[in-house]
Design an enzyme around this catalytic site. Structure first.
Site, short mmCIF file in Angstrom:
data_model
loop_
_atom_site.label_atom_id
_atom_site.label_comp_id
_atom_site.label_asym_id
_atom_site.label_seq_id
_atom_site.Cartn_x
_atom_site.Cartn_y
_atom_site.Cartn_z
N LYS A 9 -8.64 -9.75 -8.36
CA LYS A 9 -9.84 -9.88 -7.52
C LYS A 9 -10.70 -8.61 -7.75
O LYS A 9 -10.16 -7.43 -7.93
CB LYS A 9 -9.38 -10.25 -6.01
N LYS A 66 0.72 -1.24 -0.05
CA LYS A 66 0.15 0.14 -0.05
C LYS A 66 0.91 1.26 -0.10
O LYS A 66 0.53 2.37 -0.77
CB LYS A 66 -1.02 -0.12 1.30
N LYS A 69 -12.49 -2.81 -4.33
CA LYS A 69 -12.91 -1.37 -4.41
C LYS A 69 -11.74 -0.26 -4.74
O LYS A 69 -12.09 0.91 -5.33
CB LYS A 69 -13.74 -0.80 -3.32
#
Ligand code: ADP
Ligand code: NA
Length: 330
Positions: free
Chosen positions: A197, A114, A200
């Protein structure tokens, strides 16, 4: 014997959950109400680790809670609460951060992934210590089990290490939680990129079916789903990931088996499958959308349910924190 206690959380970082969240996680939360002593949290403290808008966050937290009640979380049978309403999470996280090694925290691969996306220097310290807050979330409730997907395994391992370390250093305080591997959870992939996958954080909303999408919108997304140039409707996740994903969603929302669907679509085309899938998805989400709206239309009642959830959660969390503080010397 008492039911094993379980803790799980979900971030309110979108306007709606997507079908991957529901089929991969939340549906199982509903089922676990029958077998476990369940604590579920809308983890808004986690949601501010990567930048956010306050008005959007407040709204998304409410919509997340409304959807969770709408899909079947029952305030009589589970404890559903908003994380920021239980201050013990942040309090225990501080204590745990002081027994976490800097190197140990630095090895968390999700932070590395991230923070690369955010630009390493610009990512927050909160994103770095996120797994420690997650450990506090779990340990406060003396959870026996935590449902985990592959991406959360390393964080649960850290939680277990911290519980054991605290217990060894200061005296037995925390239950060491075990991973609860959920069988039969569907892995849903992106409609536009069926090898990734459904998430969002995907670059395009076209690949994500939201629980709150209106029928025309989800039908359009399904119609535009990337498939392959073949014709046969068979379940081959490696060779035909797009079709396999559509079949997986179809099976999950109808309760039919993949084999049954493959037999039913023998000789039919991709267009037929997509058209029918759009219909069954619409049927499936309609009552969820209606119930979600009913909760949102009665904000006082929703606030009351969440206040009750927070109160139930605090009863447990404050007892654990008091004991941990005592052990530490506070
Ligand atoms: P997202 O990837 O959309 O950000 P989260 O990481 O917030 O979703 O995941 C919330 C929960 O939903 C987790 O338990 C996760 O395992 C589950 N989940 C997310 N995406 C999928 C998916 N595509 N298929 C199955 N489960 C999923
Ligand atoms: Na995610």
């Amino acid at each position: 014997p008492a039911r094993p206690r379980v803790l799980s959380g979900i971030q309110p970082t979108a306007d709606s959950f997507h079908v991957g969240n529901y089929l991969g996680a939340v549906r199982n939360w509903v089922a676990m109400q029958e077998t476990h002593d369940t604590f579920y949290s809308v983890v808004d403290l986690h949601a501010i680790t990567a930048g956010h808008d306050p008005v959007a966050l407040r709204n998304q937290t409410r919509v997340a809670a409304a959807q969770l009640f709408a899909v079947g979380l029952d305030p009589e049978r589970c404890t559903l609460f908003v994380q920021s309403q239980v201050p013990e999470h942040a309090q225990l996280a501080w204590v745990l951060s002081c027994i976490t090694g800097f190197g140990e925290a630095s090895r968390m691969t999700q932070f590395k992934d991230k923070s690369v996306k955010q630009g390493a220097d610009r990512s927050s310290v909160g994103l770095f210590t996120y797994p420690i807050l997650q450990a506090a979330d779990i340990l406060l409730y003396q959870a026996d089990a935590v449902p985990v997907g592959e991406d959360q395994r390393q964080h649960l391992e850290l939680t277990r290490d911290l519980a054991q370390r605290f217990n060894t250093r200061f005296g037995r305080t925390f239950t060491v939680p075990a991973p609860y591997i959920v069988r039969d959870t569907a892995k849903i992939t992106d409609l536009q990129d069926p090898t990734a996958k459904m998430s969002k954080s995907a670059s395009s909303p076209a690949g994500i079916i939201m629980l709150l999408d209106d029928p025309a919108r989800s039908a359009k997304k399904i119609r535009s789903a990337v498939t392959d140039t073949g014709r046969e409707i068979i379940f081959e996740p490696e060779q035909k990931p797009g079709i396999a994903n559509l079949l997986t969603i179809y099976a999950a929302v109808t309760g039919r088996t993949i084999e049954d669907l493959v037999a039913a679509y023998e000789g039919k085309g991709y267009g037929d499958l997509k058209k029918d899938l759009a219909e069954v998805v619409t049927e499936f989400v309609r009552p969820i959308q209606q119930r979600t709206q009913a909760y949102l239309d009665d904000p006082a009642q929703l606030d009351k349910l969440l206040a009750l959830g927070a109160e139930k959660a605090r009863t447990v969390a404050s007892a654990t924190l008091r004991e941990a503080y005592d052990r530490v010397g506070f």
